[in-house]
Design an enzyme around this catalytic site. Sequence first.
Site, PDB file in Angstrom:
ATOM      1  CB  SER A 192      -0.915   0.007   1.226  1.00  0.00           C
ATOM      2  OG  SER A 192      -1.675  -1.176   1.270  1.00  0.00           O
TER       3      SER A 192
HETATM    4  N1  SAM Z   1      -0.369  -5.160   4.124  1.00  0.00           N
HETATM    5  C1  SAM Z   1       0.310  -5.421   2.883  1.00  0.00           C
HETATM    6  C2  SAM Z   1       1.672  -4.806   2.832  1.00  0.00           C
HETATM    7  O1  SAM Z   1       2.076  -4.121   3.778  1.00  0.00           O
HETATM    8  O2  SAM Z   1       2.364  -5.044   1.842  1.00  0.00           O
HETATM    9  C3  SAM Z   1      -0.487  -5.033   1.672  1.00  0.00           C
HETATM   10  C4  SAM Z   1      -1.651  -5.915   1.508  1.00  0.00           C
HETATM   11  S1  SAM Z   1      -2.222  -6.120  -0.150  1.00  0.00           S
HETATM   12  C5  SAM Z   1      -2.949  -4.561  -0.482  1.00  0.00           C
HETATM   13  C6  SAM Z   1      -3.574  -7.216   0.218  1.00  0.00           C
HETATM   14  C7  SAM Z   1      -3.144  -8.625   0.550  1.00  0.00           C
HETATM   15  O3  SAM Z   1      -4.256  -9.335   1.061  1.00  0.00           O
HETATM   16  C8  SAM Z   1      -2.643  -9.427  -0.657  1.00  0.00           C
HETATM   17  O4  SAM Z   1      -1.350  -9.898  -0.425  1.00  0.00           O
HETATM   18  C9  SAM Z   1      -3.652 -10.560  -0.764  1.00  0.00           C
HETATM   19  O5  SAM Z   1      -3.098 -11.778  -1.242  1.00  0.00           O
HETATM   20  C10 SAM Z   1      -4.128 -10.676   0.662  1.00  0.00           C
HETATM   21  N2  SAM Z   1      -5.421 -11.328   0.867  1.00  0.00           N
HETATM   22  C11 SAM Z   1      -6.555 -11.226   0.128  1.00  0.00           C
HETATM   23  N3  SAM Z   1      -7.528 -11.994   0.678  1.00  0.00           N
HETATM   24  C12 SAM Z   1      -7.006 -12.577   1.782  1.00  0.00           C
HETATM   25  C13 SAM Z   1      -7.506 -13.464   2.786  1.00  0.00           C
HETATM   26  N4  SAM Z   1      -8.756 -13.940   2.781  1.00  0.00           N
HETATM   27  N5  SAM Z   1      -6.672 -13.840   3.777  1.00  0.00           N
HETATM   28  C14 SAM Z   1      -5.392 -13.394   3.829  1.00  0.00           C
HETATM   29  N6  SAM Z   1      -4.857 -12.568   2.910  1.00  0.00           N
HETATM   30  C15 SAM Z   1      -5.651 -12.150   1.905  1.00  0.00           C
END
Ligand code: SAM
Length: 219
Positions: A62
């Site tokens: 993000s």
């Molecule tokens: N917090 C992260 C960082 O600091 O880089 C950015 C997060 S990214 C915008 C969103 C993440 O959520 C992705 O890596 C995606 O694979 C994960 N995601 C989506 N659905 C999910 C779920 N049900 N459980 C765990 N992770 C999930």
Amino acid sequence: MEDFKRLRDLMVDTQLIPRGIKDERVLSAMRKAPRHIFVDDYMQHKAYDDMALPIGDEQTISQPYMVAIMTELLELKGNEKVLEIGTGSGYQAAILAELSMEVFTIERKALLAKKAEERFQALGYGNVHVITGDGTLGLPEESPFDRILITAGSPKIPEPLIEQLADGGIIIAPVGIRFSQQLLIVRKSKGALSEQLHVPCVFVPLIGEYGWSGDEEDS
Ligand code: SAM
């Protein structure tokens, strides 16, 4: 070799403070955590730019401002047990680890979880635990959590996460439709929930039993 410390200070001074981030603990964590270590080598020169960046597997780290505002809204004092859903690169979890006691972070993509885990080990973040799986189910065996941060967009806050929030706790989550959301602040006090909407945002989808179905991933 870039002077990453100088770029971090510039990020805080030009992107975060002018947009209203005030919590000194959040600002100093963001001056400290090496964001460039959480992106692939070819992307390091952009690590402190005012934008989200690709991290592989169609996911993103993000924008620094979004990390800062979500962290500030969590009102961390240092003694909290925190659950993050969506580890991604691990950068947000590293910021949480700087500001709380213990962080559990769940990522559904195994490769991203593994890379984040390696970064935490290399950087000495011993208070972060990475779990691979569907974060919409939470982590009942470690609950309750004082704070829960969801870093992927969902139609609503998954019910298991509301159940796993401690009394006096806060959830921050981007909630809305597939391509646009708003940060939602949920507080639990004496068993009752209160909700407050905050800034608009756009996150990749939260995919899982209590989020979007996987079909959206291909859209
Ligand atoms: N917090 C992260 C960082 O600091 O880089 C950015 C997060 S990214 C915008 C969103 C993440 O959520 C992705 O890596 C995606 O694979 C994960 N995601 C989506 N659905 C999910 C779920 N049900 N459980 C765990 N992770 C999930």
